[in-house]
Motif scaffolding. Sequence first.
Motif, PDB file in Angstrom:
ATOM      1  N   GLY A  86       0.778  -1.232   0.000  1.00  0.00           N
ATOM      2  CA  GLY A  86       0.000   0.000   0.000  1.00  0.00           C
ATOM      3  C   GLY A  86       0.809   1.282   0.000  1.00  0.00           C
ATOM      4  O   GLY A  86       0.241   2.371  -0.046  1.00  0.00           O
ATOM      5  N   GLY A  87       2.124   1.168   0.054  1.00  0.00           N
ATOM      6  CA  GLY A  87       2.934   2.375   0.032  1.00  0.00           C
ATOM      7  C   GLY A  87       2.932   3.031  -1.337  1.00  0.00           C
ATOM      8  O   GLY A  87       2.398   2.486  -2.308  1.00  0.00           O
ATOM      9  N   GLY A 136      -2.278  14.492   1.667  1.00  0.00           N
ATOM     10  CA  GLY A 136      -2.976  13.325   1.133  1.00  0.00           C
ATOM     11  C   GLY A 136      -3.067  12.190   2.131  1.00  0.00           C
ATOM     12  O   GLY A 136      -2.639  12.304   3.284  1.00  0.00           O
ATOM     13  N   SER A 137      -3.625  11.077   1.667  1.00  0.00           N
ATOM     14  CA  SER A 137      -3.859   9.915   2.515  1.00  0.00           C
ATOM     15  C   SER A 137      -3.372   8.650   1.838  1.00  0.00           C
ATOM     16  O   SER A 137      -3.313   8.564   0.599  1.00  0.00           O
ATOM     17  N   LEU A 138      -3.035   7.676   2.669  1.00  0.00           N
ATOM     18  CA  LEU A 138      -2.692   6.339   2.205  1.00  0.00           C
ATOM     19  C   LEU A 138      -3.180   5.345   3.247  1.00  0.00           C
ATOM     20  O   LEU A 138      -3.287   5.675   4.438  1.00  0.00           O
ATOM     21  N   ARG A 139      -3.455   4.122   2.791  1.00  0.00           N
ATOM     22  CA  ARG A 139      -3.738   3.044   3.720  1.00  0.00           C
ATOM     23  C   ARG A 139      -2.760   1.907   3.464  1.00  0.00           C
ATOM     24  O   ARG A 139      -2.737   1.336   2.372  1.00  0.00           O
ATOM     25  N   ALA A 155      -7.244 -11.469   8.111  1.00  0.00           N
ATOM     26  CA  ALA A 155      -5.952 -11.578   8.798  1.00  0.00           C
ATOM     27  C   ALA A 155      -5.036 -10.423   8.403  1.00  0.00           C
ATOM     28  O   ALA A 155      -3.852 -10.616   8.076  1.00  0.00           O
ATOM     29  N   THR A 156      -5.586  -9.238   8.453  1.00  0.00           N
ATOM     30  CA  THR A 156      -4.854  -8.054   7.985  1.00  0.00           C
ATOM     31  C   THR A 156      -5.017  -6.923   8.986  1.00  0.00           C
ATOM     32  O   THR A 156      -6.112  -6.700   9.506  1.00  0.00           O
ATOM     33  N   VAL A 157      -3.919  -6.223   9.214  1.00  0.00           N
ATOM     34  CA  VAL A 157      -3.919  -5.020  10.045  1.00  0.00           C
ATOM     35  C   VAL A 157      -3.611  -3.844   9.129  1.00  0.00           C
ATOM     36  O   VAL A 157      -2.717  -3.932   8.278  1.00  0.00           O
ATOM     37  N   TYR A 158      -4.338  -2.764   9.320  1.00  0.00           N
ATOM     38  CA  TYR A 158      -4.208  -1.594   8.453  1.00  0.00           C
ATOM     39  C   TYR A 158      -3.641  -0.410   9.221  1.00  0.00           C
ATOM     40  O   TYR A 158      -3.846  -0.270  10.430  1.00  0.00           O
ATOM     41  N   LEU A 159      -2.964   0.443   8.485  1.00  0.00           N
ATOM     42  CA  LEU A 159      -2.533   1.736   9.010  1.00  0.00           C
ATOM     43  C   LEU A 159      -3.072   2.796   8.061  1.00  0.00           C
ATOM     44  O   LEU A 159      -2.579   2.953   6.939  1.00  0.00           O
TER      45      LEU A 159
END
Length: 126
Positions: free
Chosen positions: A8-9, A16-19, A77-81
Amino acid sequence: QVQLVESGGGLVQPGGSLRLSCSVSGVTVQYTNIAWFRQAPGKEREGVGCMFVIDGGTSYADSVKGRFTISRDNAKATVYLRMNNLKPEDTAVYYCAQTESLFRDNWNVASEYNNWGHGTQVTVSS
């Protein structure tokens, strides 16, 4: 064997935004501690935030509080930032890290974590 894979980088303009995503295998994501760290060129790796297994609560570095949010999808099974209002100083390689046992006050200590992903580059620039 625990494996962590970040994605996701990219390049984003200031404001702006990113996840970012951290796909977790080898351990049940809701039963372990997952943290996000980042490392900019010439700087030490620093803790960005952590989601704790004990209560699903979170802690964040002061530099990102109010702009970054950690969440989790147990089924995937995913962690988001989620990163909002990005600044040039957020430019770094972002890593997710995992450990079974964590003293809450040490969430931002890199040596507390046993497993790491390979990282994903985030560049904030106009």
